[in-house]
Design a protein around this motif. Structure first.
Motif, PDB file in Angstrom:
ATOM      1  N   PRO A 223       0.555  -1.438  -0.200  1.00 53.48           N
ATOM      2  CA  PRO A 223       0.286  -0.475  -0.075  1.00 53.48           C
ATOM      3  C   PRO A 223       0.461   0.781   0.033  1.00 53.48           C
ATOM      4  CG  PRO A 223      -0.591  -1.719   1.243  1.00 53.48           C
ATOM      5  CD  PRO A 223       0.535  -1.943   1.260  1.00 53.48           C
ATOM      6  N   GLU A 224       0.484   2.153  -0.900  1.00 54.84           N
ATOM      7  CA  GLU A 224       1.259   3.403  -1.139  1.00 54.84           C
ATOM      8  C   GLU A 224       0.334   4.522  -0.445  1.00 54.84           C
ATOM      9  OE1 GLU A 224       3.270   4.091  -4.608  1.00 54.84           O
ATOM     10  OE2 GLU A 224       3.715   1.931  -4.588  1.00 54.84           O
ATOM     11  N   LYS A 225       0.968   5.897   0.161  1.00 55.77           N
ATOM     12  CA  LYS A 225       0.282   6.980   0.514  1.00 55.77           C
ATOM     13  C   LYS A 225       0.021   7.727  -0.739  1.00 55.77           C
ATOM     14  CE  LYS A 225      -0.280  10.333   4.138  1.00 55.77           C
ATOM     15  NZ  LYS A 225       0.610  11.051   5.380  1.00 55.77           N
ATOM     16  N   LEU A 226      -0.952   8.251  -1.392  1.00 50.78           N
ATOM     17  CA  LEU A 226      -1.115   8.983  -2.192  1.00 50.78           C
ATOM     18  C   LEU A 226      -1.775  10.390  -1.621  1.00 50.78           C
ATOM     19  CD1 LEU A 226      -2.963   6.212  -4.551  1.00 50.78           C
ATOM     20  CD2 LEU A 226      -0.602   6.882  -4.034  1.00 50.78           C
ATOM     21  N   ARG A 227      -1.752  11.311  -2.736  1.00 50.55           N
ATOM     22  CA  ARG A 227      -2.431  12.633  -2.699  1.00 50.55           C
ATOM     23  C   ARG A 227      -3.113  12.841  -3.698  1.00 50.55           C
ATOM     24  NH1 ARG A 227       0.123  17.349   0.873  1.00 50.55           N
ATOM     25  NH2 ARG A 227      -0.233  15.905   2.537  1.00 50.55           N
ATOM     26  N   LEU A 228      -4.834  13.366  -3.371  1.00 49.22           N
ATOM     27  CA  LEU A 228      -5.391  13.733  -4.671  1.00 49.22           C
ATOM     28  C   LEU A 228      -5.384  15.204  -4.163  1.00 49.22           C
ATOM     29  CD1 LEU A 228      -7.684  13.261  -6.590  1.00 49.22           C
ATOM     30  CD2 LEU A 228      -8.987  13.013  -5.481  1.00 49.22           C
ATOM     31  N   SER A 229      -5.150  15.358  -4.956  1.00 48.72           N
ATOM     32  CA  SER A 229      -4.976  17.375  -5.150  1.00 48.72           C
ATOM     33  C   SER A 229      -5.254  18.134  -6.393  1.00 48.72           C
ATOM     34  CB  SER A 229      -3.574  17.941  -4.617  1.00 48.72           C
ATOM     35  OG  SER A 229      -3.033  17.394  -5.242  1.00 48.72           O
ATOM     36  N   GLY A 230      -5.731  19.437  -6.312  1.00 49.31           N
ATOM     37  CA  GLY A 230      -5.817  19.987  -7.574  1.00 49.31           C
ATOM     38  C   GLY A 230      -6.585  21.722  -7.329  1.00 49.31           C
ATOM     39  N   VAL A 231      -6.886  22.761  -7.976  1.00 47.51           N
ATOM     40  CA  VAL A 231      -7.392  24.190  -8.081  1.00 47.51           C
ATOM     41  C   VAL A 231      -9.167  24.067  -8.859  1.00 47.51           C
ATOM     42  CG1 VAL A 231      -7.052  26.039  -8.430  1.00 47.51           C
ATOM     43  CG2 VAL A 231      -4.657  24.768  -8.018  1.00 47.51           C
ATOM     44  N   ASP A 232      -9.387  24.151  -7.364  1.00 45.14           N
ATOM     45  CA  ASP A 232     -11.279  24.637  -8.297  1.00 45.14           C
ATOM     46  C   ASP A 232     -10.587  25.042  -9.626  1.00 45.14           C
ATOM     47  OD1 ASP A 232     -13.797  25.736  -8.324  1.00 45.14           O
ATOM     48  OD2 ASP A 232     -14.048  23.981  -7.066  1.00 45.14           O
ATOM     49  N   ALA A 233     -11.426  24.234 -11.087  1.00 41.10           N
ATOM     50  CA  ALA A 233     -11.997  25.516 -12.254  1.00 41.10           C
ATOM     51  C   ALA A 233     -12.550  26.496 -11.884  1.00 41.10           C
ATOM     52  CB  ALA A 233     -12.165  24.355 -12.994  1.00 41.10           C
ATOM     53  N   ALA A 234     -13.468  26.676 -10.869  1.00 41.58           N
ATOM     54  CA  ALA A 234     -14.179  28.445 -11.093  1.00 41.58           C
ATOM     55  C   ALA A 234     -14.132  29.253  -9.879  1.00 41.58           C
ATOM     56  CB  ALA A 234     -15.314  28.255 -10.721  1.00 41.58           C
ATOM     57  N   THR A 235     -13.464  28.569  -8.621  1.00 43.55           N
ATOM     58  CA  THR A 235     -12.788  29.140  -7.573  1.00 43.55           C
ATOM     59  C   THR A 235     -11.289  29.322  -7.716  1.00 43.55           C
ATOM     60  OG1 THR A 235     -13.092  27.781  -5.952  1.00 43.55           O
ATOM     61  CG2 THR A 235     -15.182  28.803  -6.919  1.00 43.55           C
ATOM     62  N   ASN A 236     -10.206  28.688  -7.757  1.00 42.09           N
ATOM     63  CA  ASN A 236      -9.321  28.930  -7.939  1.00 42.09           C
ATOM     64  C   ASN A 236      -8.465  28.132  -6.382  1.00 42.09           C
ATOM     65  OD1 ASN A 236      -7.852  29.641  -9.930  1.00 42.09           O
ATOM     66  ND2 ASN A 236      -8.766  32.106  -9.509  1.00 42.09           N
ATOM     67  N   GLU A 237      -9.870  27.346  -5.189  1.00 37.69           N
ATOM     68  CA  GLU A 237      -9.328  26.477  -4.186  1.00 37.69           C
ATOM     69  C   GLU A 237      -9.536  25.614  -4.343  1.00 37.69           C
ATOM     70  OE1 GLU A 237     -13.264  27.170  -1.791  1.00 37.69           O
ATOM     71  OE2 GLU A 237     -13.769  27.155  -3.814  1.00 37.69           O
TER      72      GLU A 237
END
Length: 335
Positions: free
Chosen positions: A93-107
């Motif tokens: 098992p590995e530690k994974l990070r799901l991440s991104g910037v909201d396309a509309a709000t830049n959050e």
């Protein structure tokens, strides 16, 4: 077109080109989603399916292994759905990070998983990120949820305390209360690590709470690990700490040599007549990245008394250098 000026004709052609480009992007996104939907039914692969609310369509999310610093997959949110597909080659098992910037709000959005090559799913609102996402399909993530819930409650208490700032006449009082909150929740996390030590989630969380454990305690806890867990780099680090007790005030440090952002070889012993502030950092570490503005203030205020030396934990040299440039770091940053 008849009756149109050359400029109007050019504008029409540009509009047609834009429409065609958008259509191709949407078609490719839909085709990619359908392709993943079909091939991700195979065994031995990681599949993540999510239903998301209040996250804008066309938001690009990336899935990165924090263990190997490898991009596992990336996908756009489409009609509130997210589908990702990949394969973890470590055999563990590995530690994974799901991440991104909201396309509309830049959050900025992120959350972490500990999973193997499994089929997992979750339903989440934007407000559930990062620590309140209930994932189904992985026993490893079920173990991780024990620690996520501590972080979630810590964040709720921190926000409540900060929103009540007007109740405090002195900012130092708020700072002290936040430190007490951190200490209290860190103790809760440390106890959960002890209670669940023979799990991937516990040994991966250990590095954030290592100061709560004595060398003698770690020696006993290490012996409770399965042979599979003992073979991990996290367990080897725990074993090393159990064999090397914490230094006392006045003890000599072990020198450390690495390259800085200019490509020069630098040792900690090169810095004399100043206090050293060591900042351990990684591009994908939320906490170390969020502390950079505070480190900058300290450096600007006390640079005649202290020397800041950052030590990168990034596996990728490119990630390290991009972080240096992105954050305009002007102190020594070693890799």
């Amino acid at each position: 077109s008849a009756g149109l000026s050359s400029r109007e004709t050019k504008d029409v052609m540009n509009l047609k080109t834009l429409i065609l480009t958008i259509s191709l992007i949407l078609s490719f996104t839909w085709f990619s989603w359908q392709q993943k939907q079909s091939i991700s039914t195979e065994n031995g692969y990681l599949r993540i399916g999510a239903t998301l609310s209040n996250i804008s369509d066309s938001t690009l999310l990336k899935l990165v292994s924090l263990d190997s610093d490898v991009l596992v997959d990336s996908a756009y949110v489409l009609e509130g759905k997210l589908l990702m597909f990949g394969r973890l080659f470590s055999g563990r098992p590995e530690k994974l990070r799901l991440s991104g910037v909201d396309a509309a709000t830049n959050e900025f959005l992120f959350t972490d998983f500990i999973v193997g090559n499994e089929r997992i799913s979750f339903v989440a609102d934007k407000s559930d990120f990062p620590w309140n996402i209930d994932v189904s399909g992985s026993v490893y993530q079920d173990q991780q949820e024990i620690f996520h819930q501590v972080l979630y409650h810590k964040e709720l208490l921190r926000q409540k305390m900060q929103n009540s700032f007007d109740e405090y006449s002195d900012r130092k009082v708020l700072s002290i209360k936040l430190m007490q909150l951190n200490d209290s929740m860190d103790e809760v996390s440390a106890n959960r690590i002890r209670e669940n030590f023979n799990t991937y989630a516990a040994i991966k969380s250990f590095k954030y709470h290592k100061q709560s454990f004595s060398a003698a305690d770690l020696g006993k806890l290490y012996q409770t690990l399965s042979e599979d867990l003992k073979a991990t780099k996290e367990a080897q680090a725990i074993k090393m700490q159990s064999e090397n007790p914490k230094p006392d005030t006045g003890d000599l440090y072990n020198d450390y040599t690495a390259i800085n952002q200019n490509g020069d070889s630098v040792s900690l012993s090169d810095f004399n007549n100043k206090y050293l502030l060591l900042h351990f950092s990684s591009r994908y570490c939320y906490f170390s990245q969020s502390s950079i503005p505070e480190v900058k203030k300290l450096y600007e205020k006390y640079q005649d008394q202290i020397e800041v030396v950052a030590i990168s934990q990034d596996a990728s040299k490119a990630d390290w250098l991009e972080t240096v440039e992105r954050d305009s770091i002007n102190w020594t940053y070693l890799w």
